[in-house]
Design a protein around this motif. Structure first.
Motif, PDB file in Angstrom:
ATOM      1  N   ASN A  85      59.015  57.814   4.189  1.00  0.00           N
ATOM      2  CA  ASN A  85      58.447  56.849   5.111  1.00  0.00           C
ATOM      3  C   ASN A  85      59.466  56.566   6.209  1.00  0.00           C
ATOM      4  O   ASN A  85      60.614  56.234   5.934  1.00  0.00           O
ATOM      5  CB  ASN A  85      58.099  55.571   4.346  1.00  0.00           C
ATOM      6  N   GLN A  86      59.050  56.672   7.475  1.00  0.00           N
ATOM      7  CA  GLN A  86      59.946  56.500   8.615  1.00  0.00           C
ATOM      8  C   GLN A  86      60.593  55.119   8.615  1.00  0.00           C
ATOM      9  O   GLN A  86      61.759  54.979   8.950  1.00  0.00           O
ATOM     10  CB  GLN A  86      59.181  56.715   9.914  1.00  0.00           C
TER      11      GLN A  86
ATOM     12  N   LEU B  44      68.923  53.544   7.171  1.00  0.00           N
ATOM     13  CA  LEU B  44      69.866  53.892   8.221  1.00  0.00           C
ATOM     14  C   LEU B  44      70.652  52.655   8.664  1.00  0.00           C
ATOM     15  O   LEU B  44      71.867  52.712   8.839  1.00  0.00           O
ATOM     16  CB  LEU B  44      69.125  54.513   9.414  1.00  0.00           C
ATOM     17  N   ALA B  45      69.970  51.525   8.826  1.00  0.00           N
ATOM     18  CA  ALA B  45      70.641  50.279   9.211  1.00  0.00           C
ATOM     19  C   ALA B  45      71.662  49.867   8.145  1.00  0.00           C
ATOM     20  O   ALA B  45      72.780  49.450   8.478  1.00  0.00           O
ATOM     21  CB  ALA B  45      69.612  49.169   9.424  1.00  0.00           C
ATOM     22  N   LYS B  46      71.313  50.011   6.879  1.00  0.00           N
ATOM     23  CA  LYS B  46      72.258  49.689   5.800  1.00  0.00           C
ATOM     24  C   LYS B  46      73.456  50.621   5.838  1.00  0.00           C
ATOM     25  O   LYS B  46      74.600  50.196   5.643  1.00  0.00           O
ATOM     26  CB  LYS B  46      71.564  49.798   4.438  1.00  0.00           C
ATOM     27  N   ASP B  47      73.207  51.905   6.089  1.00  0.00           N
ATOM     28  CA  ASP B  47      74.290  52.876   6.163  1.00  0.00           C
ATOM     29  C   ASP B  47      75.223  52.586   7.333  1.00  0.00           C
ATOM     30  O   ASP B  47      76.437  52.662   7.206  1.00  0.00           O
ATOM     31  CB  ASP B  47      73.721  54.295   6.282  1.00  0.00           C
ATOM     32  N   ILE B  48      74.655  52.218   8.470  1.00  0.00           N
ATOM     33  CA  ILE B  48      75.471  51.893   9.642  1.00  0.00           C
ATOM     34  C   ILE B  48      76.319  50.657   9.365  1.00  0.00           C
ATOM     35  O   ILE B  48      77.510  50.626   9.700  1.00  0.00           O
ATOM     36  CB  ILE B  48      74.579  51.706  10.891  1.00  0.00           C
TER      37      ILE B  48
END
Length: 129
Positions: free
Chosen positions: A3-4, A11-15
């Motif tokens: 799911n996009q 991605l936000a958590k990874d950043i």
């Protein structure tokens, strides 16, 4: 299929995690390394601060339409807009000092080309309303 929107949240958590790692790297960096890191972070065209500013601006545009739908209070949109404006202002203030940051770790080549030696001064805090 992924799911996009789950991808974007991940991605936000990874950043955010990578920013904490970068902060630790900066804490332990030499002046040359710190200069390189900060130059990338503060690059007015493609730097991290510019990217975060654009992200908050996009969030503000999203929040702008939500009060009409009854999904968010109008104050959320106003706060997001203020945050985007403040980040932009901070970026512009820091851009004035980009050259000094880039030269932080550069060893001087000759005495004739040295910039004036920085002198310690009292902190000046500027407040705007």
């Amino acid at each position: 299929m992924t799911n996009q929107f789950n991808f974007a949240a991940d991605l936000a958590k990874d950043i955010a995690f990578r920013l904490r790692v970068l902060d630790e790297c900066l804490t332990e960096a030499t002046p040359l390394q710190a200069s390189e890191i900060l130059s990338e972070v503060l690059d007015i065209d493609n730097g991290l601060l510019t990217g975060v500013t654009h992200l908050v601006e996009t969030g503000s545009r999203f929040a702008q339409s939500q009060p009409h739908r009854g999904m968010l209070p109008p104050m959320v949109w106003l706060a997001m807009g203020r945050a985007a404006n403040e980040l932009h202002s901070v970026g512009m203030d820091l851009d004035e000092h980009a050259d000094a940051i880039k030269q932080l770790g550069t060893p001087p080549s000759t005495a004739s080309t040295l910039p004036p030696t920085p002198v310690a001064s009292a902190m000046v805090v500027r407040r705007s309303r």
